[in-house]
Write a protein that holds these residues in place. Structure first.
Motif, short mmCIF file in Angstrom:
data_model
loop_
_atom_site.label_atom_id
_atom_site.label_comp_id
_atom_site.label_asym_id
_atom_site.label_seq_id
_atom_site.Cartn_x
_atom_site.Cartn_y
_atom_site.Cartn_z
N ASP A 87 0.82 -1.21 0.00
CA ASP A 87 0.00 0.00 0.00
C ASP A 87 0.86 1.26 0.00
O ASP A 87 0.53 2.24 -0.68
N GLU A 91 0.28 3.75 -2.96
CA GLU A 91 -0.53 4.90 -2.57
C GLU A 91 0.29 6.15 -2.25
O GLU A 91 -0.25 7.26 -2.32
N SER A 301 -4.31 1.57 3.32
CA SER A 301 -5.77 1.68 3.22
C SER A 301 -6.43 0.34 3.50
O SER A 301 -7.59 0.29 3.93
N ARG A 302 -5.71 -0.77 3.28
CA ARG A 302 -6.25 -2.08 3.61
C ARG A 302 -5.94 -2.49 5.03
O ARG A 302 -6.51 -3.49 5.54
N HIS A 327 -12.60 3.27 7.99
CA HIS A 327 -11.54 4.25 8.21
C HIS A 327 -12.17 5.49 8.81
O HIS A 327 -13.39 5.57 8.96
N ASN A 334 -6.78 9.71 9.78
CA ASN A 334 -6.21 8.49 9.21
C ASN A 334 -4.70 8.45 9.37
O ASN A 334 -4.11 7.40 9.67
N GLN A 338 -2.70 5.57 11.51
CA GLN A 338 -1.75 4.69 10.82
C GLN A 338 -0.30 4.90 11.28
O GLN A 338 0.44 3.92 11.44
N SER A 387 -10.62 16.23 1.67
CA SER A 387 -10.21 15.11 2.50
C SER A 387 -10.45 15.33 3.98
O SER A 387 -10.05 14.50 4.80
N ASP A 391 -11.16 10.47 3.01
CA ASP A 391 -9.73 10.46 2.72
C ASP A 391 -9.45 9.81 1.38
O ASP A 391 -9.31 8.60 1.27
N TRP A 394 -4.73 9.84 -0.67
CA TRP A 394 -3.85 8.79 -1.16
C TRP A 394 -4.73 7.72 -1.81
O TRP A 394 -5.71 7.28 -1.23
N GLY A 395 -4.40 7.29 -2.99
CA GLY A 395 -5.22 6.34 -3.73
C GLY A 395 -5.42 6.82 -5.15
O GLY A 395 -4.75 7.75 -5.62
#
Length: 418
Positions: A87, A91, A301-302, A327, A334, A338, A387, A391, A394-395
């Motif tokens: 990720d 990302e 994200s996962r 999330h 986020n 994380q 965001s 969010d 990122w992605g």
């Protein structure tokens, strides 16, 4: 530079720009994850090659390194280390590399090729919008499955809409003063991006779409002195009416039942804010942050759904559903979940570095270079605003953002060098 070396550089720039353009269109299409990953990897490799060929790394890029280090090292304490590394690569690392590559290539590419990226983004946005029209309005009942699958859903689509509208508006502002053949094409592309982005945002009927557009328009206020007072008032009034009308549409009209009384509009809008589930959502994640405030649970994200399923508990008499556990629906929340507050500091340093990167090492040499910088800032702060309640920084949507920012930085650099 020899003729042979210049020719190789030209071919490399053209190849890299073609890859960047294809990456942009695959980032817009929800049903193209495999090509998106392939072109992200190609962009990462091409960025590394370009840095070696140029034999220099801009000092401002060093401000990106703490954030990159944190997301990669967080695999050491992540519940799924391999997922975190993958990720982080897809990302964060690769999208940033694609943005840097876009800036480098756009600064030296032949002008007749510059429109490729904006053209494919308009095409990809149109395909996503057609899929959205089918899903939400029943348009084109026999639409092929691949077209229906191009639509990623309201949240992603409205975020992409923000980027396309701001990019299209930037193209119109930058190129409106000139009427050469090249700028006419850019004006058409700008208008197309703006219309497609508005369609995606309206189909998503997301309130933050309109708020993000308003925030993204703020950098252009520095040009207000270049127009008459009458035009200033007209532009400000139009922007305010668009914002208020869009908020009303997203909060009430797009969701209202056919028998709803007309005088309930204000009540409905107020109630929609007071009952917004994000208040409960953010409250549910605060105890999770308190468990690992320094370094967080690991990037990805996962990974976030795994953390939510294991650590998010009920608040009062309300049991959080799966959406709440997926999330935090806020880029800063986020980031802290994380990577902890260490990661948040690194992320803020990254944003400062991006700001410095956009601003350049010196004052812009001409008005066009200045406008390209304003366009890049517009996309950046519009993405940040969007965001705050979800969010997509990122992605896939984030890929489009970094490509646009990098391209605008590069175009500002080339006009400044002229």
């Amino acid at each position: 530079m020899s003729f042979a070396s210049a020719d190789r550089d030209k071919r490399f720039a053209l190849f890299a720009w073609g890859g960047i353009s294809l990456l942009g269109v695959f980032a817009l299409l929800a049903n193209a994850p495999a090509p998106r990953r392939i072109f992200l990897l190609l962009a990462l490799v091409a960025c590394a090659i370009d840095c070696i060929r140029q034999i220099r790394i801009r000092p401002v890029a060093l401000l990106f390194l703490p954030w990159l280090a944190v997301v990669l090292l967080s695999a050491a304490w992540s519940p799924a280390p391999t997922v975190t590394l993958v990720d982080a690569l897809q990302e964060v690392v690769s999208p940033l590399a694609a943005g840097l590559l876009a800036a480098s290539v756009a600064s030296r590419l032949e002008w007749r090729h510059v429109g490729w990226l904006f053209g494919v983004l308009a095409l990809g946005g149109l395909l996503a919008a057609l899929g959205a029209l089918h899903v939400h309005t029943g348009f084109w009942p026999t639409a092929p499955a691949w077209l229906r699958g191009a639509y990623a859903g309201r949240g992603v689509a409205s975020t992409l809409g923000v980027f396309l509208v701001l990019a299209g508006g930037g193209l119109l502002v930058v190129n409106r003063a000139a009427l050469s053949v090249g700028t006419r094409g850019m004006l058409l592309l700008g208008g197309g991006l703006l219309l497609v982005g508005m369609l995606l945002g309206m189909l998503g009927h997301n309130r933050m779409f309109w708020f993000a557009l308003l925030v993204g328009a703020l950098p252009w206020l520095v040009l207000a002195g270049q127009i008459s007072r009458k035009c200033q008032l007209a532009a400000g009034g139009a922007l305010l009416l668009l914002f208020m009308g869009g908020m009303a549409y997203s909060s009430y009209f797009a969701k209202a039942q056919s028998d709803s009384p007309a005088n309930a509009v204000v009540t409905q809008i107020g109630a929609s804010y007071a009952s917004d589930p994000r208040w409960l959502l953010w409250q549910s994640w605060v105890p999770v942050i308190a468990e690992r405030p320094l370094l967080g649970f690991g990037y990805g994200s996962r990974v976030l759904p795994l953390v939510g399923a294991a650590h998010v508990s009920s608040i009062g008499n309300s049991e959080p559903d799966e959406v709440i556990k997926h999330h935090t629906h806020n880029v800063l929340f986020n980031t802290v979940v994380q990577t902890g507050f260490v990661g948040l500091a690194a992320f803020l340093l990254l944003l400062f570095g991006v700001w410095r990167w956009i601003g350049g090492e010196s004052s812009p040499a001409d008005d066009v270079a200045r406008k390209w910088r304003l366009a890049a800032i517009s996309v950046l702060i519009g993405g940040l605003a969007k965001s705050m309640t979800d969010d997509f920084f990122w992605g896939p949507a984030g890929i489009v953002m970094w490509l646009l920012i990098g391209t605008m930085v590069g175009l500002g650099r080339r006009t400044g060098q002229r």
